[in-house]
Design an enzyme around this catalytic site. Structure first.
Site, PDB file in Angstrom:
ATOM      1  N   HIS A 258      -3.941  -5.672   5.238  1.00 15.56           N
ATOM      2  CA  HIS A 258      -2.470  -5.569   5.218  1.00 15.56           C
ATOM      3  C   HIS A 258      -1.815  -6.875   5.668  1.00 15.56           C
ATOM      4  CE1 HIS A 258      -2.999  -0.953   5.856  1.00 15.56           C
ATOM      5  NE2 HIS A 258      -2.896  -1.223   4.560  1.00 15.56           N
TER       6      HIS A 258
ATOM      7  N   HIS B 206       2.020  -1.193  10.405  1.00 16.75           N
ATOM      8  CA  HIS B 206       2.017  -0.846   8.985  1.00 16.75           C
ATOM      9  C   HIS B 206       1.442   0.564   8.870  1.00 16.75           C
ATOM     10  CE1 HIS B 206       1.612  -1.870   4.580  1.00 16.75           C
ATOM     11  NE2 HIS B 206       0.818  -0.814   4.670  1.00 16.75           N
ATOM     12  N   LEU B 207       2.327   1.534   8.670  1.00 21.84           N
ATOM     13  CA  LEU B 207       1.924   2.937   8.689  1.00 21.84           C
ATOM     14  C   LEU B 207       2.199   3.566   7.328  1.00 21.84           C
ATOM     15  CD1 LEU B 207       3.414   3.897  12.185  1.00 21.84           C
ATOM     16  CD2 LEU B 207       1.113   3.043  11.659  1.00 21.84           C
ATOM     17  N   GLY B 208       1.244   3.444   6.428  1.00 21.31           N
ATOM     18  CA  GLY B 208       1.319   4.082   5.123  1.00 21.31           C
ATOM     19  C   GLY B 208       0.171   5.065   4.998  1.00 21.31           C
ATOM     20  N   ASN B 209      -0.374   5.229   3.791  1.00 24.01           N
ATOM     21  CA  ASN B 209      -1.591   6.027   3.669  1.00 24.01           C
ATOM     22  C   ASN B 209      -2.739   5.306   4.370  1.00 24.01           C
ATOM     23  OD1 ASN B 209      -2.977   8.379   2.597  1.00 24.01           O
ATOM     24  ND2 ASN B 209      -4.081   6.933   1.316  1.00 24.01           N
ATOM     25  N   GLY B 210      -2.722   3.982   4.269  1.00 19.50           N
ATOM     26  CA  GLY B 210      -3.569   3.146   5.114  1.00 19.50           C
ATOM     27  C   GLY B 210      -2.725   2.637   6.269  1.00 19.50           C
TER      28      GLY B 210
ATOM     29  N   ARG C  18      -2.202  -9.863  -5.677  1.00 21.90           N
ATOM     30  CA  ARG C  18      -2.695  -9.452  -4.367  1.00 21.90           C
ATOM     31  C   ARG C  18      -4.187  -9.193  -4.492  1.00 21.90           C
ATOM     32  NH1 ARG C  18      -3.040  -3.676  -2.301  1.00 21.90           N
ATOM     33  NH2 ARG C  18      -3.703  -3.881  -0.132  1.00 21.90           N
TER      34      ARG C  18
ATOM     35  N   ARG D  12      -8.530   8.343   5.762  1.00 21.37           N
ATOM     36  CA  ARG D  12      -9.592   7.577   6.411  1.00 21.37           C
ATOM     37  C   ARG D  12      -9.635   7.930   7.897  1.00 21.37           C
ATOM     38  NH1 ARG D  12      -7.487   1.814   4.391  1.00 21.37           N
ATOM     39  NH2 ARG D  12      -6.975   2.470   2.272  1.00 21.37           N
TER      40      ARG D  12
ATOM     41  N   ASN E  85       0.105  -6.258  -8.250  1.00 22.77           N
ATOM     42  CA  ASN E  85      -0.421  -5.691  -7.007  1.00 22.77           C
ATOM     43  C   ASN E  85      -1.366  -4.559  -7.386  1.00 22.77           C
ATOM     44  OD1 ASN E  85      -0.835  -4.452  -4.500  1.00 22.77           O
ATOM     45  ND2 ASN E  85       1.227  -4.894  -3.790  1.00 22.77           N
TER      46      ASN E  85
ATOM     47  N   GLU F 100       5.760  -6.702  -0.049  1.00 26.74           N
ATOM     48  CA  GLU F 100       4.561  -7.479  -0.336  1.00 26.74           C
ATOM     49  C   GLU F 100       4.710  -8.278  -1.623  1.00 26.74           C
ATOM     50  OE1 GLU F 100       0.791  -5.081   1.435  1.00 26.74           O
ATOM     51  OE2 GLU F 100       1.861  -4.091  -0.176  1.00 26.74           O
TER      52      GLU F 100
END
Length: 407
Positions: free
Chosen positions: A187, A215-219, A99, A248, A7, A391
């Protein structure tokens, strides 16, 4: 079947090794035999390597010099040597899954990698400059270390290839469509995994469910999933679109960019940096792109941190509302990734807006670090799930299924 998963990120490469011994895939993700990670510091000549095995053996090393491919080769070396040895020889690996962030219009499903696929990944690097080149490095490192082992590309954009044109096409001139400028979504591996896992947890057929996965991560991104298919999402032509994220900006008025280019000394490169690296939680708070650090600053009375939180929540609720409109109803709201899995406050704030729909969360369950459970109250009209996204396992599943077809 032994499946190695790579990944690739812009500054890291995470890997794990699964061993599937049954004739069918297990319902839940098994524990990897081995997990490895390479982190590259700002000095790209330094690599921090971390390895752990299912039996508890660990390795941590810093390597100076050499190339990123050499660092990856060294990490793979730990599979067969030293305390972290889990294989007698790398030739025991049956297939390697990667990925790949961007598959463009032509790659909607996972594929076995050949020269044409590698060239396509390279050509799409202009749309995913931080990720597609890193995936190629991983592919080439495997070729050098494992020879002609079968490799599979699993595309993050693939799950969203089912978006209807009304959701995918931007309202610019039609020749944009002909140039491939459209909403691709990202994602996708995570959204697809969480949709399938939600159906398992609820004991329902996925094709009967209307889901919003967060999907709530850094992105950050949302997906509206109906009958098992993505019908809307927040990220677009690039991963910059949609929700406010760690660093971002998410969706903004494009006129701002025209204004800045005309009225200031911004270049395309400096704007790219600002939008991707110096905006979002980091840009507004001035503290961090990490939500827990922003929350800690709020506790200390930091006004900008509080403003960053308020914008983040507002845009998350707005995004969920747009997904609701696409679905025409909702059976379950799913939270995943870093903040989605670990922050009770963000789940509470997101859900409060939908109490008028009869969505109710159990505040005690919400606080108990729930994983793969329903945190809605018994009388809630909508189920609320917290799912640990996997993932790597989703990629391994794709590899296994593709190998069955090719046999």
């Amino acid at each position: 079947m032994k499946i190695l998963v790579l990944n690739a990120g812009s500054s890291s490469q995470k890997s794990c090794l699964y061993d599937i011994t049954d004739a069918t895939l297990p319902q839940e993700a098994p524990k990897p035999l081995w997990e490895g990670k390479v982190n590259w510091t700002q000095d790209r000549g330094v690599a921090e390597i971390e390895v752990k095995t299912a039996t508890g053996e660990t390795l941590q090393e810093s390597i100076y010099g050499d190339s990123r491919k050499a660092h990856l080769a060294y990490m793979l070396y730990t599979l067969t040597r030293g305390a972290t040895k889990v294989l007698s020889n790398l030739s025991e690996i049956d297939v390697v899954g990667h990925r790949v962030v961007h598959g463009g219009l032509n790659y909607r499903n996972s594929v076995i990698i050949n020269e044409d696929v590698k060239q396509a990944i390279a050509n799409l690097s202009t749309l995913a400059p931080a990720h597609n080149p890193a995936a190629l490095e991983g592919i080439e490192a495997i070729e050098q270390s494992l020879g002609d082992v079968k490799q599979v590309a699993v595309f993050d954009t693939g799950f969203h290839s089912t978006l209807p044109d009304a959701a995918a096409v931007y309202p610019g001139p039609y020749d944009w469509v002909e140039k491939g400028i459209r909403r691709y979504g990202f994602h996708g591996i995570s959204h697809q995994y969480c949709a399938n896992r939600a159906a398992q947890i609820l004991g329902r057929d996925l094709t009967d469910l209307r889901l919003i996965t967060c999907h709530l991560g850094n992105g950050c991104s949302l997906a509206a999933i109906k009958e098992g298919r993505s019908i809307d999402t927040t990220m677009g032509f690039t991963p910059l679109d949609g929700l406010m994220m760690g660093s971002r900006c998410g969706s903004i008025d494009p006129g701002i960019l025209i204004y800045l280019l005309r009225q200031s000394d911004y270049s395309a490169e400096s704007l790219d940096y600002v939008l991707n690296k110096a905006s979002g939680l980091r840009g507004i708070s001035g503290v961090s792109s990490d939500l827990p650090q922003v929350l800690a600053a709020i506790e200390q009375g930091n006004y900008r941190a509080k403003l960053a939180w308020d914008i983040y929540v507002h845009r998350l609720r707005t995004g969920i509302g747009s997904m609701l409109a696409s679905l025409g109803g909702l059976d379950a709201l799913v939270f995943t990734a870093g903040a989605g899995e670990k922050s009770p406050l963000i789940r509470q704030a997101a859900c409060e807006a939908w109490e008028f729909l009869g969505l109710k969360i159990d505040s005690e369950k919400n606080k108990q670090q729930p994983i793969d459970v329903d945190i809605a109250t018994l009388d809630s009209n909508v189920r609320v799930l917290v799912i640990h996204t996997q993932e790597d396992w989703a990629i391994a599943q794709q590899c296994w299924q593709l190998c069955q077809i090719k046999q």
